[in-house]
Design a protein around this motif. Structure first.
Motif, PDB file in Angstrom:
ATOM      1  N   LEU A  72       0.834  -1.196   0.000  1.00  0.00           N
ATOM      2  CA  LEU A  72       0.000   0.000   0.000  1.00  0.00           C
ATOM      3  C   LEU A  72       0.869   1.247   0.000  1.00  0.00           C
ATOM      4  CD1 LEU A  72      -2.218  -2.064   0.711  1.00  0.00           C
ATOM      5  CD2 LEU A  72      -3.168  -0.384   2.285  1.00  0.00           C
ATOM      6  N   GLY A  73       0.297   2.347  -0.507  1.00  0.00           N
ATOM      7  CA  GLY A  73       1.003   3.613  -0.498  1.00  0.00           C
ATOM      8  C   GLY A  73       0.302   4.614  -1.393  1.00  0.00           C
ATOM      9  N   PRO A  74       0.880   5.809  -1.584  1.00  0.00           N
ATOM     10  CA  PRO A  74       0.302   6.788  -2.505  1.00  0.00           C
ATOM     11  C   PRO A  74       0.119   6.166  -3.887  1.00  0.00           C
ATOM     12  CG  PRO A  74       2.069   7.767  -1.223  1.00  0.00           C
ATOM     13  CD  PRO A  74       2.105   6.296  -0.932  1.00  0.00           C
ATOM     14  N   ASP A  75      -0.995   6.532  -4.549  1.00  0.00           N
ATOM     15  CA  ASP A  75      -1.304   5.866  -5.815  1.00  0.00           C
ATOM     16  C   ASP A  75      -1.834   6.870  -6.832  1.00  0.00           C
ATOM     17  OD1 ASP A  75      -1.481   3.181  -7.148  1.00  0.00           O
ATOM     18  OD2 ASP A  75      -3.551   3.841  -7.411  1.00  0.00           O
ATOM     19  N   SER A  76      -1.522   6.629  -8.088  1.00  0.00           N
ATOM     20  CA  SER A  76      -1.922   7.555  -9.151  1.00  0.00           C
ATOM     21  C   SER A  76      -3.429   7.618  -9.312  1.00  0.00           C
ATOM     22  CB  SER A  76      -1.272   7.135 -10.475  1.00  0.00           C
ATOM     23  OG  SER A  76      -1.632   5.807 -10.809  1.00  0.00           O
ATOM     24  N   SER A  77      -4.129   6.527  -9.041  1.00  0.00           N
ATOM     25  CA  SER A  77      -5.578   6.522  -9.227  1.00  0.00           C
ATOM     26  C   SER A  77      -6.289   7.440  -8.241  1.00  0.00           C
ATOM     27  CB  SER A  77      -6.123   5.098  -9.096  1.00  0.00           C
ATOM     28  OG  SER A  77      -5.928   4.595  -7.791  1.00  0.00           O
ATOM     29  N   SER A 307      -3.673   3.759  -1.285  1.00  0.00           N
ATOM     30  CA  SER A 307      -4.371   2.589  -1.835  1.00  0.00           C
ATOM     31  C   SER A 307      -3.341   1.502  -2.096  1.00  0.00           C
ATOM     32  CB  SER A 307      -5.093   2.975  -3.124  1.00  0.00           C
ATOM     33  OG  SER A 307      -5.735   1.863  -3.712  1.00  0.00           O
ATOM     34  N   SER A 308      -3.825   0.385  -2.614  1.00  0.00           N
ATOM     35  CA  SER A 308      -2.887  -0.657  -3.041  1.00  0.00           C
ATOM     36  C   SER A 308      -2.187  -0.208  -4.309  1.00  0.00           C
ATOM     37  CB  SER A 308      -3.634  -1.966  -3.299  1.00  0.00           C
ATOM     38  OG  SER A 308      -4.541  -1.794  -4.375  1.00  0.00           O
ATOM     39  N   SER A 309      -1.084  -0.821  -4.612  1.00  0.00           N
ATOM     40  CA  SER A 309      -0.310  -0.415  -5.784  1.00  0.00           C
ATOM     41  C   SER A 309      -0.146  -1.580  -6.743  1.00  0.00           C
ATOM     42  CB  SER A 309       1.073   0.096  -5.361  1.00  0.00           C
ATOM     43  OG  SER A 309       1.882   0.295  -6.499  1.00  0.00           O
ATOM     44  N   SER A 310      -0.626  -1.369  -7.974  1.00  0.00           N
ATOM     45  CA  SER A 310      -0.483  -2.402  -9.000  1.00  0.00           C
ATOM     46  C   SER A 310       0.903  -2.383  -9.630  1.00  0.00           C
ATOM     47  CB  SER A 310      -1.543  -2.217 -10.084  1.00  0.00           C
ATOM     48  OG  SER A 310      -1.437  -0.931 -10.654  1.00  0.00           O
ATOM     49  N   SER A 311       1.749  -1.410  -9.234  1.00  0.00           N
ATOM     50  CA  SER A 311       3.119  -1.388  -9.757  1.00  0.00           C
ATOM     51  C   SER A 311       4.116  -1.856  -8.709  1.00  0.00           C
ATOM     52  CB  SER A 311       3.471   0.025 -10.230  1.00  0.00           C
ATOM     53  OG  SER A 311       3.374   0.954  -9.161  1.00  0.00           O
ATOM     54  N   ARG A 312       3.937  -1.455  -7.433  1.00  0.00           N
ATOM     55  CA  ARG A 312       4.883  -1.837  -6.389  1.00  0.00           C
ATOM     56  C   ARG A 312       4.646  -3.257  -5.885  1.00  0.00           C
ATOM     57  NH1 ARG A 312       3.326   3.594  -3.676  1.00  0.00           N
ATOM     58  NH2 ARG A 312       1.891   3.417  -5.433  1.00  0.00           N
ATOM     59  N   THR A 313       3.381  -3.711  -5.887  1.00  0.00           N
ATOM     60  CA  THR A 313       3.104  -5.090  -5.450  1.00  0.00           C
ATOM     61  C   THR A 313       3.802  -6.118  -6.346  1.00  0.00           C
ATOM     62  OG1 THR A 313       0.984  -4.409  -4.497  1.00  0.00           O
ATOM     63  CG2 THR A 313       1.300  -6.758  -4.914  1.00  0.00           C
TER      64      THR A 313
END
Length: 566
Positions: A72-77, A307-313
């Protein structure tokens, strides 16, 4: 222990997992720092707060979150949603922007926790896939357009995606662009996109480090006016209770609720995806609590919604992450950076940060599946377009409101105008079938088998009434009994129950009996509670039993329906 999945993981933790989690955490840190700073700037707050929104939330999710691998973390969405609230309320004051963003995180966290405790984790599934595509495409466009001026090295007052695009063009045409900054940012963006297909290469890190090195080595911030991040404050985030005047509280609450919806929609999908990959089961309600705890922690420690991150996960997974200790290692590493090396990124150019956000925004767009939806169901495609236009023209908050309104209308429309059928028996096919699809179907004189393929509720009660009367009027022989095949009717409300009672009385006065077959027990219980069940006579367990009973009572046999095409 049920409320703290992290403790359960800690009790079962195996020493053999530690090297993987440690290495994955260190690899993850290389992305957490530049991405956190970039998304903070995109959200309208100073870059340092992106790191604050990374440290404490990762620790909170490690304790409350059910997923063993989610990051989780800051997210573009979320950036466009946060910016839409922060920008007008902060009036250019960075300290006030932080307070507004932190309060949004607190609201989002409380909403998520409440929904998780009430076990309402299914709510995000009420938005159909085309509608989700529409508002995410709108958010992606908003984020991308908001970063274009930064990519060209100047700034504008944000006024919505379309006007921002026009103002950016006017700024470029008017000579405001810093072409050195643009070259650095564009080069960063190209490098990120070129290396993106190679999952094991940290393309984002390479691009950001290269941009920082070039700007620092050639002193482009002094010689060419390239804007850079500058020195970060040394130290860790402190506890601070955010608050603003009540007059603006409603806007923050609405924004926080919108953030909660977007964040959990993204998190639930990503969580289920990785649960399937790892062979584990994730409770969506606990996922909501974990996300809420992380957002609440962010808001109380000078962060903003995450939010969750689809790039960092995927980075954590590819690096060998086994448990949430990976996130803990990442949080600790970021904290150590702030304590001992806060000046490490002082030459990081703003145009490179814009490139990071633009690359993420490009990944949010969904076109391929929309082409498929256009091919197979055009009206849902246009719903998606309407949501996209709503976000792009009216702004993120209003656009998401439009998406929710369209979702409710779509749901009501499907239930308001459901499929129905008059059924007969087709030779050679078991069961009873729609006579419109099988004109050769046989009917019993005086018996109408009517199927209603939806729950009965206030919005479709009158339509049901009309369709039953039409079926009686159009019967090829004078109707004596109509049997409603009620297996698809999964629920009923007071309005529709009263309608049924009235319909039974009016049909009875016309000499037509009104009966049910295959009525579900929960629906039967409701009719009993509404005090109307006894009006409907015997309720048949199957359609076949209803037909057999009628044939026996009337001493009749099947006959084919008359051809009324003339």
């Amino acid at each position: 222990m049920r409320w703290l999945p992290g403790l359960q993981t800690a009790r079962r933790y195996e020493a053999a997992w530690f090297p993987n989690d440690l290495m994955a955490g260190l690899v993850l840190t290389t992305m957490l720092v530049p991405v956190g700073i970039a998304y903070a700037v995109a959200s309208g707050v100073p870059g340092i707060y992106g790191l604050y929104a990374t440290i404490v939330p990762l620790l909170a999710y490690a304790l409350f979150g059910p997923s063993r691998i989610l990051v989780l973390g800051p997210d573009s969405s979320l950036a466009a949603v946060i910016l839409a609230v922060v920008l007008p309320l902060s009036a250019g004051d960075p300290a006030r922007a932080v307070v507004v963003a932190s309060l949004m995180a607190v609201v989002s966290g409380l909403v998520c926790i409440l929904i998780g405790v009430l076990r309402l984790g299914f709510v995000t599934e009420l938005l159909s896939k085309p509608i989700r595509y529409g508002y995410m495409n709108g958010i992606a466009l908003t984020v991308l357009v908001s970063q274009l001026p930064k990519l060209f090295g100047f700034s504008i007052d944000s006024a919505g995606p379309l006007r921002d695009l026009a103002n950016t063009w006017r700024g470029i045409a008017g000579g405001q662009a810093n072409w050195t900054a643009f070259a650095v940012g564009a080069g960063t963006l190209v490098l990120i996109l070129l290396l993106k297909p190679y999952k094991r290469i940290p393309g984002l890190l390479i691009a950001v480090v290269a941009a920082t090195f070039v700007v620092g080595a050639f002193a482009l911030d002094d010689s060419a006016g390239v804007k850079v991040l500058g020195q970060l404050p040394q130290g860790l985030p402190s506890f601070a209770l955010p608050w603003i005047e009540p007059a603006h509280l409603a806007q923050v609450v609405i924004g926080g609720c919108a953030v909660a919806m977007v964040a959990f929609a993204d998190t639930s999908v990503l969580s289920r995806t990785y649960a399937a990959k790892t062979g584990t089961v994730v409770d969506p309600n606990q996922e909501m609590i974990g996300l809420g705890a992380a957002n609440l922690a962010a808001g109380l420690f000078q962060g903003f919604p995450i939010s969750s991150s689809s790039s960092r996960t995927p980075v954590a997974e590819a690096a060998g992450a086994r448990t949430q200790l990976t996130g803990v290692v990442g949080a600790v590493a970021v904290a150590l950076l702030l304590l001992f090396a806060p000046n490490l990124l002082e030459h990081l150019p703003s145009s490179a940060l814009a490139a990071v956000v633009i690359a993420a925004a490009i990944g949010l767009f969904e076109f391929a599946d929309l082409r498929r939806i256009y091919r197979i169901q055009q009206w849902e495609f246009w719903l998606s377009v309407a949501c996209f236009v709503g976000v792009a023209v009216l702004g993120v908050i209003h656009g998401i409101g439009i998406a929710i309104a369209i979702a409710v209308i779509e749901f009501l429309w499907d239930g308001w105008r459901p499929h129905y059928a008059v059924m007969g028996r087709v030779e050679g096919i078991r069961g009873f079938h729609d006579i419109r699809r099988y004109p050769q179907a046989q009917l019993v004189p005086g018996l109408i088998l009517f199927r209603w393929d939806a729950p009965l509720f206030f919005a479709n009660a009158e339509l049901f009434h009309q369709r039953v009367l039409e079926a009686v009027a159009q019967s090829p022989t004078p109707a004596r009994r109509i049997v409603v095949a009620a297996e698809p009717v999964t629920s009923i409300d007071v309005t529709s129950a009263d309608m049924l009672a009235e319909l039974e009385r009016s049909l009875g006065e016309a000499g037509v009996e009104f009966r049910f077959a295959e009525l579900k027990d929960p629906v039967k219980d409701k009719l009993q509670r509404f005090e109307v069940l006894e009006q409907f006579g015997p309720i048949y367990p199957t359609i076949g039993a209803a037909v057999d009973a009628y044939l026996q009572e009337q001493s009749l046999d099947w006959q084919a329906p008359e051809d009324d095409s003339d």
